[in-house]
Design a protein around this motif. Sequence first.
Motif, PDB file in Angstrom:
ATOM      1  N   UNK A  60       0.792  -0.956   0.128  1.00  0.00           N
ATOM      2  CA  UNK A  60       0.315  -0.199  -0.142  1.00  0.00           C
ATOM      3  C   UNK A  60       0.881   1.192   0.004  1.00  0.00           C
ATOM      4  N   UNK A  61       0.353   2.325  -0.305  1.00  0.00           N
ATOM      5  CA  UNK A  61       1.088   3.534  -0.384  1.00  0.00           C
ATOM      6  C   UNK A  61       1.098   4.320   0.827  1.00  0.00           C
ATOM      7  N   UNK A  62       0.681   3.835   2.040  1.00  0.00           N
ATOM      8  CA  UNK A  62       0.982   4.310   3.211  1.00  0.00           C
ATOM      9  C   UNK A  62       1.120   3.041   4.397  1.00  0.00           C
ATOM     10  N   UNK A  63       1.781   3.534   5.650  1.00  0.00           N
ATOM     11  CA  UNK A  63       1.884   2.499   6.463  1.00  0.00           C
ATOM     12  C   UNK A  63       0.661   2.093   7.090  1.00  0.00           C
ATOM     13  N   UNK A  64       0.531   0.780   7.469  1.00  0.00           N
ATOM     14  CA  UNK A  64      -0.551   0.145   8.024  1.00  0.00           C
ATOM     15  C   UNK A  64      -0.099  -0.632   9.269  1.00  0.00           C
ATOM     16  N   UNK A  65      -1.128  -0.885  10.246  1.00  0.00           N
ATOM     17  CA  UNK A  65      -0.831  -1.747  11.255  1.00  0.00           C
ATOM     18  C   UNK A  65      -1.736  -2.884  11.255  1.00  0.00           C
ATOM     19  N   UNK A  66      -0.919  -4.267  10.757  1.00  0.00           N
ATOM     20  CA  UNK A  66      -1.769  -5.524  10.437  1.00  0.00           C
ATOM     21  C   UNK A  66      -1.417  -6.358  11.543  1.00  0.00           C
ATOM     22  N   UNK A  67      -2.641  -7.000  12.130  1.00  0.00           N
ATOM     23  CA  UNK A  67      -2.415  -7.981  13.206  1.00  0.00           C
ATOM     24  C   UNK A  67      -1.435  -7.482  14.244  1.00  0.00           C
ATOM     25  N   UNK A  68      -1.607  -6.193  14.459  1.00  0.00           N
ATOM     26  CA  UNK A  68      -0.715  -5.661  15.542  1.00  0.00           C
ATOM     27  C   UNK A  68       0.819  -5.266  15.239  1.00  0.00           C
ATOM     28  N   UNK A  69       1.158  -5.365  14.087  1.00  0.00           N
ATOM     29  CA  UNK A  69       2.475  -5.287  13.511  1.00  0.00           C
ATOM     30  C   UNK A  69       2.536  -4.070  12.499  1.00  0.00           C
ATOM     31  N   UNK A  70       3.206  -2.834  12.942  1.00  0.00           N
ATOM     32  CA  UNK A  70       3.457  -1.953  11.970  1.00  0.00           C
ATOM     33  C   UNK A  70       4.170  -2.316  10.611  1.00  0.00           C
ATOM     34  N   UNK A  71       3.471  -2.192   9.406  1.00  0.00           N
ATOM     35  CA  UNK A  71       3.873  -2.615   8.218  1.00  0.00           C
ATOM     36  C   UNK A  71       4.327  -1.272   7.343  1.00  0.00           C
ATOM     37  N   UNK A  72       5.606  -1.212   6.990  1.00  0.00           N
ATOM     38  CA  UNK A  72       5.918  -0.078   6.383  1.00  0.00           C
ATOM     39  C   UNK A  72       5.458   0.086   4.830  1.00  0.00           C
TER      40      UNK A  72
END
Length: 291
Positions: free
Chosen positions: A34-46
Amino acid sequence: MSGLRDSLAGGASSVCRAWVLRRADGLILGFTDHDRDLVVDGVPCRAASGMNAGALQRSTGLAVDNAEASGALSHDAIRSEDLRAGKWDAAEVTIYLVDWSDPAAFEITFRGTLGEIGWGPDGAFTADLRGLAEPLGEVQGRVFQTRCDATLGDARCGVVLGPLHSEEVEVLGADREGVTLRVPELRHFAPKWFERGRLIVLSGAAEGQSERIKTDRIEDGARVLTLWSSLRLSVAPGDRVRIEAGCDKRRETCRDIFDNVLNFRGFPDVPGEDWLMAYPTAAGQNDGGRR
Protein backbone atom coordinates in the motif's frame (compact mmCIF):
# COMPACT_ATOMS: atom_id res chain seq x y z
CA MET A 1 -12.27 -12.56 7.92
CA SER A 2 -15.92 -11.50 7.92
CA GLY A 3 -14.96 -7.83 7.58
CA LEU A 4 -12.77 -8.57 4.59
CA ARG A 5 -15.53 -10.68 3.00
CA ASP A 6 -17.93 -7.76 3.31
CA SER A 7 -15.34 -5.46 1.72
CA LEU A 8 -14.79 -7.80 -1.22
CA ALA A 9 -18.55 -8.22 -1.70
CA GLY A 10 -19.05 -4.48 -1.99
CA GLY A 11 -17.95 -4.29 -5.62
CA ALA A 12 -15.26 -1.64 -5.14
CA SER A 13 -12.70 -3.34 -2.90
CA SER A 14 -9.86 -1.57 -1.10
CA VAL A 15 -7.40 -4.38 -0.50
CA CYS A 16 -3.62 -4.60 -0.43
CA ARG A 17 -1.05 -7.15 0.64
CA ALA A 18 1.10 -7.11 3.74
CA TRP A 19 3.74 -9.50 4.99
CA VAL A 20 5.32 -9.88 8.39
CA LEU A 21 8.77 -11.43 8.90
CA ARG A 22 9.98 -12.83 12.21
CA ARG A 23 13.67 -13.58 12.50
CA ALA A 24 15.14 -16.23 14.76
CA ASP A 25 16.71 -13.52 16.96
CA GLY A 26 13.25 -12.08 17.73
CA LEU A 27 13.25 -9.11 15.31
CA ILE A 28 9.81 -8.58 13.73
CA LEU A 29 9.34 -6.41 10.63
CA GLY A 30 6.22 -5.71 8.56
CA PHE A 31 5.86 -4.47 4.97
CA THR A 32 2.98 -3.58 2.66
CA ASP A 33 2.49 -2.72 -1.00
CA HIS A 34 0.00 0.00 0.00
CA ASP A 35 1.07 3.65 -0.37
CA ARG A 36 0.98 4.33 3.36
CA ASP A 37 1.95 2.52 6.54
CA LEU A 38 -0.55 0.13 8.11
CA VAL A 39 -0.83 -1.78 11.37
CA VAL A 40 -1.80 -5.36 10.54
CA ASP A 41 -2.40 -7.99 13.22
CA GLY A 42 -0.64 -5.73 15.73
CA VAL A 43 2.52 -5.28 13.60
CA PRO A 44 3.41 -1.93 11.94
CA CYS A 45 3.86 -2.57 8.20
CA ARG A 46 5.97 -0.08 6.28
CA ALA A 47 5.03 1.20 2.86
CA ALA A 48 7.54 1.92 0.09
CA SER A 49 9.94 -0.59 1.59
CA GLY A 50 11.26 -1.81 -1.74
CA MET A 51 9.93 -5.30 -1.06
CA ASN A 52 7.27 -7.09 -3.10
CA ALA A 53 5.64 -10.50 -3.02
CA GLY A 54 5.19 -12.58 -6.14
CA ALA A 55 2.23 -14.72 -7.11
CA LEU A 56 1.33 -17.44 -4.65
CA GLN A 57 0.57 -20.92 -5.92
CA ARG A 58 -1.49 -22.89 -3.42
CA SER A 59 -2.35 -26.55 -3.47
CA THR A 60 -4.36 -29.03 -1.46
CA GLY A 61 -3.06 -31.94 0.58
CA LEU A 62 0.58 -32.01 1.67
CA ALA A 63 2.03 -30.47 -1.50
CA VAL A 64 4.37 -27.53 -0.89
CA ASP A 65 3.08 -24.04 -1.64
CA ASN A 66 5.30 -21.91 -3.88
CA ALA A 67 5.84 -18.18 -3.66
CA GLU A 68 8.61 -15.63 -3.92
CA ALA A 69 9.52 -12.35 -2.25
CA SER A 70 11.62 -9.87 -4.16
CA GLY A 71 12.88 -6.36 -3.67
CA ALA A 72 15.70 -3.88 -3.63
CA LEU A 73 17.76 -2.96 -0.61
CA SER A 74 16.34 0.55 -0.50
CA HIS A 75 15.20 0.51 3.12
CA ASP A 76 17.29 0.36 6.27
CA ALA A 77 15.00 -2.37 7.65
CA ILE A 78 16.63 -4.98 5.42
CA ARG A 79 20.37 -4.58 5.07
CA SER A 80 22.62 -6.36 2.63
CA GLU A 81 25.01 -7.29 5.45
CA ASP A 82 22.24 -9.04 7.40
CA LEU A 83 21.06 -10.99 4.37
CA ARG A 84 24.56 -12.12 3.50
CA ALA A 85 25.28 -13.02 7.12
CA GLY A 86 22.31 -15.37 7.13
CA LYS A 87 20.30 -13.48 9.74
CA TRP A 88 17.20 -13.77 7.57
CA ASP A 89 17.63 -17.47 6.79
CA ALA A 90 14.52 -19.50 7.71
CA ALA A 91 12.74 -16.39 9.03
CA GLU A 92 9.01 -16.94 9.58
CA VAL A 93 6.81 -15.27 6.95
CA THR A 94 3.10 -14.47 7.13
CA ILE A 95 1.34 -12.88 4.14
CA TYR A 96 -1.97 -11.06 4.57
CA LEU A 97 -4.69 -9.78 2.28
CA VAL A 98 -5.82 -6.58 4.02
CA ASP A 99 -8.55 -3.99 3.64
CA TRP A 100 -6.42 -0.85 3.82
CA SER A 101 -9.44 1.26 4.80
CA ASP A 102 -9.93 -1.05 7.81
CA PRO A 103 -6.66 -2.95 8.55
CA ALA A 104 -8.43 -5.01 11.21
CA ALA A 105 -10.15 -6.84 8.32
CA PHE A 106 -7.61 -9.25 6.88
CA GLU A 107 -7.06 -12.83 5.80
CA ILE A 108 -3.84 -14.85 6.09
CA THR A 109 -3.02 -16.18 2.62
CA PHE A 110 0.38 -17.75 3.34
CA ARG A 111 2.41 -18.87 6.31
CA GLY A 112 5.89 -20.37 6.03
CA THR A 113 9.58 -19.47 6.06
CA LEU A 114 12.16 -17.75 3.89
CA GLY A 115 14.14 -20.17 1.75
CA GLU A 116 17.06 -19.65 -0.61
CA ILE A 117 18.06 -16.02 -1.14
CA GLY A 118 19.41 -14.97 -4.54
CA TRP A 119 21.13 -11.80 -5.65
CA GLY A 120 20.74 -9.57 -8.68
CA PRO A 121 22.28 -6.30 -9.90
CA ASP A 122 22.17 -3.07 -7.90
CA GLY A 123 21.41 -4.74 -4.58
CA ALA A 124 18.24 -6.51 -5.74
CA PHE A 125 17.37 -9.77 -4.04
CA THR A 126 14.86 -12.61 -4.32
CA ALA A 127 13.88 -15.14 -1.68
CA ASP A 128 11.88 -18.35 -2.01
CA LEU A 129 8.98 -18.71 0.38
CA ARG A 130 8.57 -22.23 1.74
CA GLY A 131 5.23 -23.42 3.04
CA LEU A 132 4.50 -25.24 6.28
CA ALA A 133 4.62 -28.59 4.44
CA GLU A 134 8.27 -28.09 3.45
CA PRO A 135 9.75 -29.96 6.49
CA LEU A 136 7.68 -33.02 5.57
CA GLY A 137 10.01 -33.59 2.61
CA GLU A 138 13.08 -33.91 4.84
CA VAL A 139 14.60 -37.26 5.70
CA GLN A 140 13.46 -38.46 9.12
CA GLY A 141 15.31 -40.98 11.29
CA ARG A 142 18.44 -42.95 10.43
CA VAL A 143 19.77 -43.67 6.97
CA PHE A 144 21.24 -47.15 6.57
CA GLN A 145 24.44 -46.60 4.61
CA THR A 146 27.99 -47.89 4.67
CA ARG A 147 29.50 -44.65 5.96
CA CYS A 148 28.91 -42.93 9.29
CA ASP A 149 26.05 -40.40 9.44
CA ALA A 150 27.33 -38.55 12.53
CA THR A 151 29.13 -35.20 12.38
CA LEU A 152 32.70 -35.22 13.63
CA GLY A 153 32.72 -33.76 17.13
CA ASP A 154 28.98 -33.91 17.84
CA ALA A 155 27.33 -35.87 20.66
CA ARG A 156 26.73 -38.96 18.51
CA CYS A 157 30.35 -39.00 17.35
CA GLY A 158 31.94 -38.33 20.74
CA VAL A 159 35.33 -37.13 19.44
CA VAL A 160 36.60 -34.04 21.29
CA LEU A 161 38.08 -31.62 18.76
CA GLY A 162 41.10 -30.58 20.79
CA PRO A 163 44.61 -29.47 19.72
CA LEU A 164 45.14 -32.67 17.72
CA HIS A 165 42.16 -31.96 15.51
CA SER A 166 41.78 -28.17 15.34
CA GLU A 167 43.78 -24.94 15.24
CA GLU A 168 43.12 -21.21 15.63
CA VAL A 169 45.10 -19.07 13.19
CA GLU A 170 45.15 -15.65 11.53
CA VAL A 171 44.11 -15.38 7.89
CA LEU A 172 46.92 -14.42 5.51
CA GLY A 173 44.63 -13.61 2.61
CA ALA A 174 41.24 -14.41 1.09
CA ASP A 175 39.46 -13.94 -2.20
CA ARG A 176 36.65 -11.43 -2.55
CA GLU A 177 33.86 -14.00 -2.30
CA GLY A 178 35.25 -15.58 0.88
CA VAL A 179 35.56 -19.02 -0.73
CA THR A 180 39.35 -19.49 -0.77
CA LEU A 181 41.48 -18.54 2.24
CA ARG A 182 45.22 -18.68 2.89
CA VAL A 183 46.42 -19.45 6.42
CA PRO A 184 49.83 -20.41 7.88
CA GLU A 185 51.20 -23.75 6.65
CA LEU A 186 50.76 -25.62 9.97
CA ARG A 187 53.35 -28.28 9.20
CA HIS A 188 52.24 -30.48 12.11
CA PHE A 189 49.04 -31.19 10.18
CA ALA A 190 49.29 -33.27 7.01
CA PRO A 191 47.89 -31.91 3.73
CA LYS A 192 44.17 -32.64 3.33
CA TRP A 193 43.85 -33.01 7.12
CA PHE A 194 41.10 -30.37 7.22
CA GLU A 195 39.18 -31.54 4.13
CA ARG A 196 35.51 -32.16 4.99
CA GLY A 197 36.11 -30.22 8.19
CA ARG A 198 34.77 -26.83 9.21
CA LEU A 199 36.06 -23.26 9.27
CA ILE A 200 34.64 -20.83 11.85
CA VAL A 201 35.40 -17.09 11.75
CA LEU A 202 36.27 -15.77 15.22
CA SER A 203 36.85 -12.06 14.49
CA GLY A 204 36.34 -9.43 11.81
CA ALA A 205 33.37 -8.52 9.64
CA ALA A 206 32.41 -12.18 9.16
CA GLU A 207 32.61 -13.13 12.85
CA GLY A 208 30.32 -16.05 13.64
CA GLN A 209 30.12 -17.31 10.05
CA SER A 210 31.11 -20.91 9.34
CA GLU A 211 31.35 -23.20 6.35
CA ARG A 212 32.53 -26.69 5.43
CA ILE A 213 36.00 -27.10 3.91
CA LYS A 214 36.10 -28.62 0.44
CA THR A 215 39.86 -28.87 -0.20
CA ASP A 216 43.00 -28.38 1.89
CA ARG A 217 46.39 -28.08 0.18
CA ILE A 218 49.88 -26.67 0.80
CA GLU A 219 50.96 -24.04 -1.70
CA ASP A 220 53.92 -21.60 -1.65
CA GLY A 221 54.54 -21.94 2.08
CA ALA A 222 50.91 -21.45 3.07
CA ARG A 223 47.86 -23.60 3.60
CA VAL A 224 45.08 -22.94 1.07
CA LEU A 225 41.55 -23.80 2.17
CA THR A 226 38.69 -23.83 -0.33
CA LEU A 227 35.19 -23.81 1.12
CA TRP A 228 32.08 -25.44 -0.31
CA SER A 229 30.31 -22.09 -0.51
CA SER A 230 30.95 -18.44 0.25
CA LEU A 231 31.06 -17.11 3.81
CA ARG A 232 28.88 -14.28 2.39
CA LEU A 233 30.83 -11.65 4.34
CA SER A 234 34.37 -10.49 3.63
CA VAL A 235 37.35 -11.98 5.45
CA ALA A 236 40.44 -9.78 5.73
CA PRO A 237 44.10 -10.56 6.54
CA GLY A 238 44.53 -10.68 10.30
CA ASP A 239 41.05 -12.05 11.04
CA ARG A 240 41.19 -15.10 13.29
CA VAL A 241 39.57 -18.37 12.27
CA ARG A 242 39.25 -21.81 13.78
CA ILE A 243 39.76 -24.75 11.44
CA GLU A 244 38.63 -28.22 12.42
CA ALA A 245 39.63 -31.60 11.03
CA GLY A 246 37.39 -33.48 8.66
CA CYS A 247 36.33 -37.10 8.41
CA ASP A 248 35.52 -39.17 5.33
CA LYS A 249 33.02 -41.24 7.39
CA ARG A 250 34.74 -44.60 6.72
CA ARG A 251 35.09 -47.20 9.46
CA GLU A 252 38.84 -47.43 8.80
CA THR A 253 39.26 -43.69 9.38
CA CYS A 254 37.20 -43.82 12.57
CA ARG A 255 39.33 -46.70 13.87
CA ASP A 256 42.84 -45.78 12.72
CA ILE A 257 42.85 -41.97 12.93
CA PHE A 258 40.32 -41.05 15.61
CA ASP A 259 40.38 -44.28 17.68
CA ASN A 260 36.60 -44.03 17.91
CA VAL A 261 35.27 -47.12 16.19
CA LEU A 262 32.97 -47.93 19.12
CA ASN A 263 30.96 -44.82 18.21
CA PHE A 264 30.95 -45.52 14.45
CA ARG A 265 27.42 -44.85 13.16
CA GLY A 266 27.64 -46.49 9.73
CA PHE A 267 26.75 -49.95 8.42
CA PRO A 268 29.85 -51.00 6.43
CA ASP A 269 28.63 -54.58 5.98
CA VAL A 270 25.35 -53.70 4.28
CA PRO A 271 25.25 -55.46 0.89
CA GLY A 272 25.82 -53.17 -2.05
CA GLU A 273 24.11 -52.89 -5.43
CA ASP A 274 26.28 -55.66 -6.89
CA TRP A 275 24.81 -58.09 -4.34
CA LEU A 276 21.26 -57.00 -5.17
CA MET A 277 21.93 -57.67 -8.86
CA ALA A 278 23.40 -61.13 -8.26
CA TYR A 279 21.60 -64.17 -9.67
CA PRO A 280 22.29 -67.94 -9.80
CA THR A 281 24.12 -69.41 -12.76
CA ALA A 282 23.97 -72.84 -14.36
CA ALA A 283 27.64 -73.49 -13.74
CA GLY A 284 29.42 -73.60 -10.41
CA GLN A 285 28.26 -74.32 -6.89
CA ASN A 286 24.79 -72.96 -6.00
CA ASP A 287 24.06 -74.50 -2.61
CA GLY A 288 23.97 -71.14 -0.79
CA GLY A 289 27.15 -71.93 1.08
CA ARG A 290 30.18 -69.69 1.44
CA ARG A 291 32.71 -69.91 -1.35
